[in-house]
Every structure is written in structure tokens, then in C-alpha cells.
Design a protein around this motif. Structure first.
Motif, PDB file in Angstrom:
ATOM      1  N   PRO A  79      23.095 -21.937 -17.406  1.00  0.00           N
ATOM      2  CA  PRO A  79      23.016 -20.661 -16.686  1.00  0.00           C
ATOM      3  C   PRO A  79      22.957 -19.467 -17.637  1.00  0.00           C
ATOM      4  O   PRO A  79      23.713 -19.385 -18.602  1.00  0.00           O
ATOM      5  N   GLY A  80      22.022 -18.590 -17.358  1.00  0.00           N
ATOM      6  CA  GLY A  80      21.872 -17.380 -18.161  1.00  0.00           C
ATOM      7  C   GLY A  80      21.061 -17.554 -19.428  1.00  0.00           C
ATOM      8  O   GLY A  80      20.857 -16.590 -20.162  1.00  0.00           O
ATOM      9  N   ARG A  81      20.591 -18.757 -19.710  1.00  0.00           N
ATOM     10  CA  ARG A  81      19.813 -19.016 -20.926  1.00  0.00           C
ATOM     11  C   ARG A  81      18.368 -19.314 -20.569  1.00  0.00           C
ATOM     12  O   ARG A  81      18.078 -19.949 -19.568  1.00  0.00           O
ATOM     13  N   SER A  82      17.450 -18.873 -21.402  1.00  0.00           N
ATOM     14  CA  SER A  82      16.018 -19.092 -21.214  1.00  0.00           C
ATOM     15  C   SER A  82      15.573 -20.314 -22.002  1.00  0.00           C
ATOM     16  O   SER A  82      16.360 -20.905 -22.743  1.00  0.00           O
ATOM     17  N   THR A 133      13.873 -21.702 -14.917  1.00  0.00           N
ATOM     18  CA  THR A 133      13.748 -21.908 -13.474  1.00  0.00           C
ATOM     19  C   THR A 133      12.426 -22.596 -13.185  1.00  0.00           C
ATOM     20  O   THR A 133      11.559 -22.681 -14.067  1.00  0.00           O
ATOM     21  N   SER A 182      12.338 -17.812 -18.140  1.00  0.00           N
ATOM     22  CA  SER A 182      13.563 -18.176 -17.423  1.00  0.00           C
ATOM     23  C   SER A 182      13.576 -19.678 -17.179  1.00  0.00           C
ATOM     24  O   SER A 182      12.535 -20.283 -16.897  1.00  0.00           O
ATOM     25  N   HIS A 231      18.794 -26.890 -18.819  1.00  0.00           N
ATOM     26  CA  HIS A 231      19.195 -25.604 -18.261  1.00  0.00           C
ATOM     27  C   HIS A 231      20.678 -25.310 -18.504  1.00  0.00           C
ATOM     28  O   HIS A 231      21.532 -26.146 -18.277  1.00  0.00           O
TER      29      HIS A 231
END
Length: 147
Positions: free
Chosen positions: A67-70, A24, A22, A65
Motif C-alpha cells: 500500500p502506498g508504493r508504486s 493498481t 500506481s 503490491h
């Protein structure tokens, strides 16, 4: 930035590890920890590779980054004892800046400076759209050069 490309992809790798994480802070931390354990399991020194992964994964989270992508981490140890680290994120338009030491009181901006210090080569590769890969290589890693 060193734009030399090696032929690791055409060599038969001794070991390879690939994982999607992820995009993050937790994913970046996991990338570093997994790198340490993977390189240790291969019997290679892990400190330099772990530091490079920490910086590249952090950059993927901060600057790549979507959103929703690794992001993808690939570790390849070639039979020539060259370790290639690749971090692929979803923002091809956000290319890394030249590595340089920031001003002394800056709170960020040292990541690629550290990558350049630990790696023998590093650079970027476009694609597949909309992605980019930032890679780094360490020569003679199994011989303990980088510890």
C-alpha cells in the motif's frame, strides 16, 4: 527461470523510457498501453514487448503490491536491437515461481509461462531494498523477430 544476465546496463542504449505507475489494475493497464506507444514511437515491433509488460506489471500489482508504493517500468532498446523490460516492485520477498503451465482449469498462473515464451531471457534482480526487479529481454526486436 533463465538466470543469464546480459550487459545492457553497460551498453549505451539507443532509447530508454522509465515511468512510475500506481500498483493498481489501472497502473498495469497503463504500463501495457504506454509500452505499445513507446515502442511504436521508436519504430520497433511492439506486440511481444507489450505482452511481456502486461504480464510483469500484472504480477507487480498482484504479488508485489505494498500500500502506498508504486511500481517502476523501464524499457531499454540497446544499439544491438535488444529490448530489455524491467518491472520493479516493493516486495523483494515475493520472488516469481518457476514458469510452468498450470492445470487446464486454473484461472491464473500463466503469466510467467507467457513471459518465458515471448522473451529470449528473463530473471530477477534484488534491490534496492525492499524492492526486486523482474526483467525480460527480446533479441533482434527492431529486426521484427518477435512479431
Amino acid at each position: 527461470m533463465n538466470q543469464e544476465f546480459t550487459r545492457l546496463r553497460t551498453l549505451n542504449p539507443a532509447h530508454q523510457f522509465t515511468i512510475l505507475l500506481s500498483a493498481t489494475r489501472r497502473g498495469a493497464r497503463l504500463a501495457r498501453l504506454l509500452t505499445r506507444e513507446q515502442l511504436r514511437s521508436w519504430g520497433t515491433p511492439f506486440e511481444d514487448g507489450e505482452q511481456i509488460v502486461a504480464e510483469l506489471a500484472n504480477n507487480a500489482v498482484l504479488h508485489g503490491h505494498v500500500p502506498g508504493r508504486s511500481f517502476r517500468l523501464v524499457l531499454t532498446l540497446a544499439a544491438t536491437d535488444t529490448l530489455r523490460i524491467e518491472v520493479t516492485d516493493a516486495r523483494a520477498e515475493e520472488l516469481p515461481r518457476e514458469a510452468g503451465l498450470p492445470v487446464a482449469d486454473a484461472e491464473s498462473g500463466r503469466g510467467l509461462f507467457l513471459v518465458e515464451a515471448y522473451a529470449d531471457r528473463w530473471g530477477t534482480e534484488p534491490g534496492p531494498a525492499p524492492c526486486k526487479t523482474v526483467w525480460a529481454e527480446i533479441d533482434a526486436v527492431a529486426a521484427g523477430r518477435g512479431t
